[in-house]
Design an enzyme around this catalytic site. Structure first.
Site, PDB file in Angstrom:
ATOM      1  CB  ILE A   9      -0.993  -0.008   1.192  1.00  0.00           C
ATOM      2  CG1 ILE A   9      -2.106   1.037   0.981  1.00  0.00           C
ATOM      3  CG2 ILE A   9      -0.275   0.162   2.532  1.00  0.00           C
ATOM      4  CD1 ILE A   9      -3.264   0.901   1.953  1.00  0.00           C
ATOM      5  CB  VAL A  31      -0.805  -1.947   7.153  1.00  0.00           C
ATOM      6  CG1 VAL A  31      -1.930  -1.515   8.063  1.00  0.00           C
ATOM      7  CG2 VAL A  31      -0.778  -1.105   5.899  1.00  0.00           C
ATOM      8  CG  ASP A  32       0.239   2.001  12.702  1.00  0.00           C
ATOM      9  OD1 ASP A  32       0.463   3.069  12.113  1.00  0.00           O
ATOM     10  OD2 ASP A  32       0.014   1.928  13.919  1.00  0.00           O
ATOM     11  CB  SER A 115      -9.953  -4.759  12.427  1.00  0.00           C
ATOM     12  OG  SER A 115     -10.049  -3.538  13.114  1.00  0.00           O
ATOM     13  CE1 TYR A 119      -4.904  -3.438  17.162  1.00  0.00           C
ATOM     14  CE2 TYR A 119      -6.818  -2.230  16.412  1.00  0.00           C
ATOM     15  CZ  TYR A 119      -5.599  -2.262  17.052  1.00  0.00           C
ATOM     16  OH  TYR A 119      -5.074  -1.107  17.587  1.00  0.00           O
TER      17      TYR A 119
END
Length: 161
Positions: A9, A31-32, A115, A119
Site C-alpha cells: 500500500i 501496515v501501520d 482490523s 486485531y
C-alpha cells in the site's frame, strides 16, 4: 468504483492511503509500521500533534515521503468474538475515512484490510463489511482495496458484488 489490488500500500500513488492505526497514531506493527517507516519521521511528528484517534473514527495527515498525498488514519476494533459492537465499529472506521476523503476534496483512496491482522477480525467478515460500507458511502470515490497476499486478495475479491 471498487477494485482489489495486491501489493504494498505504501507504493500507491493515490490521493490517500488508509492506515489501520492504533489509538495513539504513533506507529505499530503490520501496515501501520510499514506506513510510518515509508512516510518518514514527518508523519510521526504530525501524528503526535493530533493526539490520538478513538476506535471507529479517522484523522488525516500529509503523506510526507509516500507517493500518496495524504494518510487517513483510522482505528478498527479488536475482535472480541462478535458481541462487542465490532461490526458497527469497523463499518464506522471505513465510513469516517471515506467522509474525511470527501471533506478534503480527494477522489482516490486505498484501504488495507482494517482490523484483520493483530486485531483478529475474521477476514471474510471484515471484507463484506468493507465492501458494503464503501458501496453505500463511497460510490463517488475511486477505491482500491489492498491485499498483501494471494489469500487476502481472494477474500476481498469474493466480497465484491
Amino acid at each position: 468504483m471498487i477494485r482489489v489490488w495486491q501489493g504494498d500500500i505504501t507504493t500507491l500513488k493515490v490521493d490517500a492511503i488508509v492506515n489501520a492505526a492504533n489509538e495513539t497514531l504513533l506507529g505499530g506493527g503490520g501496515v501501520d509500521g510499514a506506513i510510518h517507516r515509508a512516510a518518514g519521521p514527518g508523519l510521526l511528528a504530525e501524528c503526535r500533534r493530533i493526539g490520538g484517534c478513538p476506535t471507529g473514527e479517522a484523522r488525516i495527515t500529509g503523506g510526507h515521503d509516500l507517493p500518496a498525498r495524504h494518510v487517513i488514519h483510522t482505528v478498527g476494533p479488536v475482535w472480541r468474538g462478535g458481541d462487542a459492537d465490532e461490526d458497527a465499529l469497523l463499518a464506522s472506521a471505513y465510513r469516517n475515512s471515506l467522509q474525511l476523503a470527501r471533506d478534503h476534496g480527494l477522489t482516490s483512496i486505498a484501504f488495507p484490510a482494517i482490523s484483520t491482522g493483530v486485531y483478529g477480525f475474521p477476514p471474510d467478515r471484515a471484507a463484506r463489511i468493507a465492501v458494503t460500507t464503501i458501496a453505500e458511502h463511497g460510490d463517488d470515490l475511486d477505491v482500491t482495496l489492498v491485499a498483501y497476499d494471494d489469500k487476502a486478495a481472494a477474500i476481498l475479491a469474493d466480497a465484491l458484488p
